[in-house]
Write an enzyme that holds these catalytic residues in place. Structure first.
Site, PDB file in Angstrom:
ATOM      1  N   TYR A  63       0.813  -1.222   0.000  1.00  0.00           N
ATOM      2  CA  TYR A  63       0.000   0.000   0.000  1.00  0.00           C
ATOM      3  C   TYR A  63       0.848   1.275   0.000  1.00  0.00           C
ATOM      4  O   TYR A  63       0.423   2.301  -0.537  1.00  0.00           O
ATOM      5  CB  TYR A  63      -1.036  -0.046   1.126  1.00  0.00           C
ATOM      6  CG  TYR A  63      -2.178  -0.960   0.726  1.00  0.00           C
ATOM      7  CD1 TYR A  63      -3.108  -0.546  -0.222  1.00  0.00           C
ATOM      8  CD2 TYR A  63      -2.258  -2.265   1.192  1.00  0.00           C
ATOM      9  CE1 TYR A  63      -4.113  -1.395  -0.659  1.00  0.00           C
ATOM     10  CE2 TYR A  63      -3.265  -3.129   0.768  1.00  0.00           C
ATOM     11  CZ  TYR A  63      -4.188  -2.677  -0.162  1.00  0.00           C
ATOM     12  OH  TYR A  63      -5.181  -3.505  -0.618  1.00  0.00           O
ATOM     13  N   ASN A  99     -12.033   1.886  -7.381  1.00  0.00           N
ATOM     14  CA  ASN A  99     -10.641   2.331  -7.256  1.00  0.00           C
ATOM     15  C   ASN A  99     -10.417   3.067  -5.945  1.00  0.00           C
ATOM     16  O   ASN A  99     -11.316   3.725  -5.425  1.00  0.00           O
ATOM     17  CB  ASN A  99     -10.269   3.238  -8.431  1.00  0.00           C
ATOM     18  CG  ASN A  99     -10.382   2.508  -9.749  1.00  0.00           C
ATOM     19  OD1 ASN A  99     -10.459   1.277  -9.764  1.00  0.00           O
ATOM     20  ND2 ASN A  99     -10.429   3.244 -10.840  1.00  0.00           N
ATOM     21  N   HIS A 116     -14.648   0.419  -2.392  1.00  0.00           N
ATOM     22  CA  HIS A 116     -13.564  -0.397  -1.825  1.00  0.00           C
ATOM     23  C   HIS A 116     -12.638   0.422  -0.927  1.00  0.00           C
ATOM     24  O   HIS A 116     -11.534  -0.027  -0.612  1.00  0.00           O
ATOM     25  CB  HIS A 116     -12.767  -1.092  -2.933  1.00  0.00           C
ATOM     26  CG  HIS A 116     -13.554  -2.176  -3.629  1.00  0.00           C
ATOM     27  ND1 HIS A 116     -13.148  -2.782  -4.792  1.00  0.00           N
ATOM     28  CD2 HIS A 116     -14.736  -2.776  -3.293  1.00  0.00           C
ATOM     29  CE1 HIS A 116     -14.041  -3.695  -5.166  1.00  0.00           C
ATOM     30  NE2 HIS A 116     -15.017  -3.702  -4.273  1.00  0.00           N
TER      31      HIS A 116
HETATM   32  C1  BJW Z   1      -9.053  -1.052 -19.552  1.00  0.00           C
HETATM   33  C2  BJW Z   1      -7.917  -0.330 -19.801  1.00  0.00           C
HETATM   34  C3  BJW Z   1      -8.112   0.887 -20.449  1.00  0.00           C
HETATM   35  C4  BJW Z   1      -7.262  -2.072 -18.851  1.00  0.00           C
HETATM   36  N1  BJW Z   1      -9.358   1.272 -20.764  1.00  0.00           N
HETATM   37  N2  BJW Z   1     -10.268  -0.669 -19.880  1.00  0.00           N
HETATM   38  C5  BJW Z   1     -20.474 -13.599  -5.136  1.00  0.00           C
HETATM   39  C6  BJW Z   1     -19.948 -14.649  -5.855  1.00  0.00           C
HETATM   40  C7  BJW Z   1     -18.651 -15.110  -5.595  1.00  0.00           C
HETATM   41  C8  BJW Z   1     -17.857 -14.518  -4.636  1.00  0.00           C
HETATM   42  C9  BJW Z   1     -18.369 -13.454  -3.941  1.00  0.00           C
HETATM   43  C10 BJW Z   1     -19.666 -13.024  -4.180  1.00  0.00           C
HETATM   44  N3  BJW Z   1     -19.912 -11.977  -3.365  1.00  0.00           N
HETATM   45  C11 BJW Z   1     -18.789 -11.729  -2.631  1.00  0.00           C
HETATM   46  C12 BJW Z   1     -17.845 -12.626  -2.953  1.00  0.00           C
HETATM   47  C13 BJW Z   1     -16.459 -12.703  -2.388  1.00  0.00           C
HETATM   48  C14 BJW Z   1     -15.539 -11.643  -2.962  1.00  0.00           C
HETATM   49  C15 BJW Z   1     -15.461 -11.812  -4.465  1.00  0.00           C
HETATM   50  O1  BJW Z   1     -16.039 -11.091  -5.247  1.00  0.00           O
HETATM   51  N4  BJW Z   1     -14.694 -12.779  -4.921  1.00  0.00           N
HETATM   52  C16 BJW Z   1     -14.528 -13.017  -6.363  1.00  0.00           C
HETATM   53  C17 BJW Z   1     -13.045 -12.864  -6.737  1.00  0.00           C
HETATM   54  C18 BJW Z   1     -15.105 -14.356  -6.731  1.00  0.00           C
HETATM   55  N5  BJW Z   1     -16.000 -10.297  -2.608  1.00  0.00           N
HETATM   56  C19 BJW Z   1     -15.693  -9.761  -1.442  1.00  0.00           C
HETATM   57  O2  BJW Z   1     -15.026 -10.372  -0.615  1.00  0.00           O
HETATM   58  C20 BJW Z   1     -16.201  -8.364  -1.161  1.00  0.00           C
HETATM   59  N6  BJW Z   1     -16.864  -8.394   0.088  1.00  0.00           N
HETATM   60  C21 BJW Z   1     -18.102  -8.883   0.240  1.00  0.00           C
HETATM   61  O3  BJW Z   1     -18.816  -9.141  -0.700  1.00  0.00           O
HETATM   62  O4  BJW Z   1     -18.482  -9.065   1.555  1.00  0.00           O
HETATM   63  C22 BJW Z   1     -19.560  -9.954   1.811  1.00  0.00           C
HETATM   64  C23 BJW Z   1     -19.149 -11.390   1.483  1.00  0.00           C
HETATM   65  C24 BJW Z   1     -17.893 -11.856   1.824  1.00  0.00           C
HETATM   66  C25 BJW Z   1     -17.492 -13.162   1.499  1.00  0.00           C
HETATM   67  C26 BJW Z   1     -18.385 -14.005   0.814  1.00  0.00           C
HETATM   68  C27 BJW Z   1     -19.652 -13.527   0.468  1.00  0.00           C
HETATM   69  C28 BJW Z   1     -20.026 -12.204   0.807  1.00  0.00           C
HETATM   70  C29 BJW Z   1     -15.025  -7.389  -1.022  1.00  0.00           C
HETATM   71  C30 BJW Z   1     -14.267  -7.199  -2.282  1.00  0.00           C
HETATM   72  C31 BJW Z   1     -13.049  -6.311  -2.053  1.00  0.00           C
HETATM   73  C32 BJW Z   1     -12.167  -6.207  -3.272  1.00  0.00           C
HETATM   74  N7  BJW Z   1     -10.942  -5.630  -2.931  1.00  0.00           N
HETATM   75  C33 BJW Z   1      -9.947  -5.396  -3.970  1.00  0.00           C
HETATM   76  C34 BJW Z   1      -8.562  -5.044  -3.345  1.00  0.00           C
HETATM   77  C35 BJW Z   1      -8.637  -3.905  -2.381  1.00  0.00           C
HETATM   78  C36 BJW Z   1      -8.562  -2.549  -3.045  1.00  0.00           C
HETATM   79  C37 BJW Z   1      -7.166  -2.181  -3.476  1.00  0.00           C
HETATM   80  O5  BJW Z   1      -6.169  -2.572  -2.858  1.00  0.00           O
HETATM   81  O6  BJW Z   1      -7.083  -1.459  -4.477  1.00  0.00           O
HETATM   82  O7  BJW Z   1     -10.381  -4.374  -4.854  1.00  0.00           O
HETATM   83  S1  BJW Z   1      -9.697  -6.776  -5.050  1.00  0.00           S
HETATM   84  C38 BJW Z   1      -9.358  -5.839  -6.478  1.00  0.00           C
HETATM   85  O8  BJW Z   1     -10.352  -6.202  -7.471  1.00  0.00           O
HETATM   86  C39 BJW Z   1      -9.636  -4.378  -6.097  1.00  0.00           C
HETATM   87  C40 BJW Z   1     -10.479  -3.912  -7.252  1.00  0.00           C
HETATM   88  O9  BJW Z   1     -11.242  -2.786  -6.866  1.00  0.00           O
HETATM   89  C41 BJW Z   1     -11.291  -5.132  -7.596  1.00  0.00           C
HETATM   90  C42 BJW Z   1     -11.900  -5.121  -8.955  1.00  0.00           C
HETATM   91  O10 BJW Z   1     -10.911  -5.140  -9.945  1.00  0.00           O
HETATM   92  P1  BJW Z   1     -11.129  -4.288 -11.266  1.00  0.00           P
HETATM   93  O11 BJW Z   1     -11.230  -2.863 -10.941  1.00  0.00           O
HETATM   94  O12 BJW Z   1     -12.230  -4.875 -12.049  1.00  0.00           O
HETATM   95  O13 BJW Z   1      -9.709  -4.469 -11.980  1.00  0.00           O
HETATM   96  P2  BJW Z   1      -9.158  -5.676 -12.887  1.00  0.00           P
HETATM   97  O14 BJW Z   1      -7.683  -5.567 -12.907  1.00  0.00           O
HETATM   98  O15 BJW Z   1      -9.741  -6.956 -12.498  1.00  0.00           O
HETATM   99  O16 BJW Z   1      -9.712  -5.362 -14.347  1.00  0.00           O
HETATM  100  C43 BJW Z   1      -9.314  -4.221 -15.065  1.00  0.00           C
HETATM  101  C44 BJW Z   1     -10.069  -4.215 -16.398  1.00  0.00           C
HETATM  102  O17 BJW Z   1      -9.766  -3.015 -17.054  1.00  0.00           O
HETATM  103  C45 BJW Z   1      -9.683  -5.370 -17.335  1.00  0.00           C
HETATM  104  O18 BJW Z   1     -10.866  -6.044 -17.746  1.00  0.00           O
HETATM  105  C46 BJW Z   1      -9.021  -4.677 -18.534  1.00  0.00           C
HETATM  106  O19 BJW Z   1      -9.402  -5.222 -19.788  1.00  0.00           O
HETATM  107  C47 BJW Z   1      -9.559  -3.280 -18.425  1.00  0.00           C
HETATM  108  N8  BJW Z   1      -8.634  -2.255 -18.881  1.00  0.00           N
HETATM  109  N9  BJW Z   1      -6.816  -1.060 -19.314  1.00  0.00           N
HETATM  110  C48 BJW Z   1     -10.410   0.423 -20.448  1.00  0.00           C
HETATM  111  N10 BJW Z   1      -7.054   1.673 -20.767  1.00  0.00           N
END
Ligand code: BJW
Ligand code: ZN
Length: 247
Positions: A63, A99, A116
């Protein structure tokens, strides 16, 4: 490929969801591109309460590095386009971002929900002391501690942690108000892979409230089939054009 303009007319409400891809053209790394690893660790290991318990120094190093990178980055044309859109729509727009980099606010957006958390606040890992503004880096060793003696941690929502109900409540409230108004509703997701819930489910919630849904992303997202329109390309080029803000 869908090259029409996003239809935003008199009265239209707009819910925007952004992810790491919108900041890629500002030089910030995405999570799942390029291997999605940091120092060889999967993101889930660094961004989780278990990861922090196992190796808080590793997590603070991650971080600290992120704070430095975000401080050195500048908002790009996609951040600016959303700020300009808000100037016209006022509270008919809500910007939900996954973000933590603060670039939307630096571009001028005001109605932003950081679901987040943010890099720019720190909180206690144990007591209820309110989160506080903090831009310190590098952090540790020694690692920062609260007045109660416990380790401080970033005010970020890690895997397995609940999102702030006030934040998710604002999103749900916006959708409900949009449906009650009877006005057209548009949902636009930008730069997000559709991997992480609940944010990846907002497209379904928006559809259930009658929204026309748009995805602007470099690659097809995991939930791409849930969108009415998919436009692939870099957000900084595509989004201003789709919003009619490219001059
Ligand atoms: C471009 C580009 C350009 C590139 N132009 N595009 C339901 C089903 C299954 C699991 C779960 C569920 N509900 C909850 C869960 C568990 C879990 C989860 O989702 N797991 C999955 C992985 C399956 N969720 C959680 O734990 C959440 N909490 C919650 O729901 O609590 C209740 C609960 C808990 C447990 C079980 C059930 C319920 C909390 C989620 C917290 C996420 N935290 C993070 C890290 C912390 C933040 C940080 O340090 O920054 O957040 S993980 C990371 O992923 C970060 C991001 O915000 C997040 C999303 O990623 P994002 O933004 O989509 O980025 P990328 O890299 O994945 O994609 C980038 C995209 O951009 C790509 O597609 C490129 O193509 C594109 N791109 N350049 C346009 N120039
Ligand atoms: Zn404390």
């Amino acid at each position: 490929m869908d090259e029409a303009r996003i239809p935003i007319g008199e009265g239209t409400r707009v819910l925007v969801l952004t992810g790491a891809g919108i900041s890629a053209e500002s030089g910030l790394a995405t999570f799942r591109g390029g291997g999605g690893l940091w120092e060889g660790y999967p993101v889930e290991q660094v961004a989780s309460p278990e990861g922090f318990a196992a190796d808080p120094e590793l997590v603070w190093r991650f971080y600290s590095m992120r704070r430095r990178a975000a401080a050195e980055a500048e908002p790009n044309a996609a951040h600016r386009a959303l700020a300009t859109l808000e100037e016209g729509l006022g509270d008919r727009l809500l910007l939900v971002t996954q973000n933590v980099d603060g670039l939307h606010a630096r571009a001028g957006s005001r109605r932003v929900v950081e679901v987040h958390g943010t890099l720019w606040r720190t909180r206690c890992s144990r007591c209820l002391r309110p989160p506080f503004d903090d831009a310190t880096e590098p952090l540790g060793p020694p690692l920062p501690r609260c007045t109660c003696g416990a380790l401080l941690r970033p005010d970020i929502v890690w895997f397995g942690e609940m999102l702030d109900p006030a934040a998710t409540g604002r999103v749900e409230g916006f959708l409900r108000a949009a449906r009650r108004s009877g006005a057209p509703l548009v949902f636009v997701a930008v730069g997000t892979s559709g991997n992480v819930y609940p944010a990846a489910g907002y497209v379904h919630a928006a559809r259930a409230h009658g929204a026309e849904t748009w995805l602007v992303n470099l690659d097809p997202a995991l939930n791409a089939t849930s969108f009415d329109h998919i436009v692939t390309g870099p957000a900084g080029e595509v989004l201003p054009r789709l919003l009619g803000l490219d001059g």
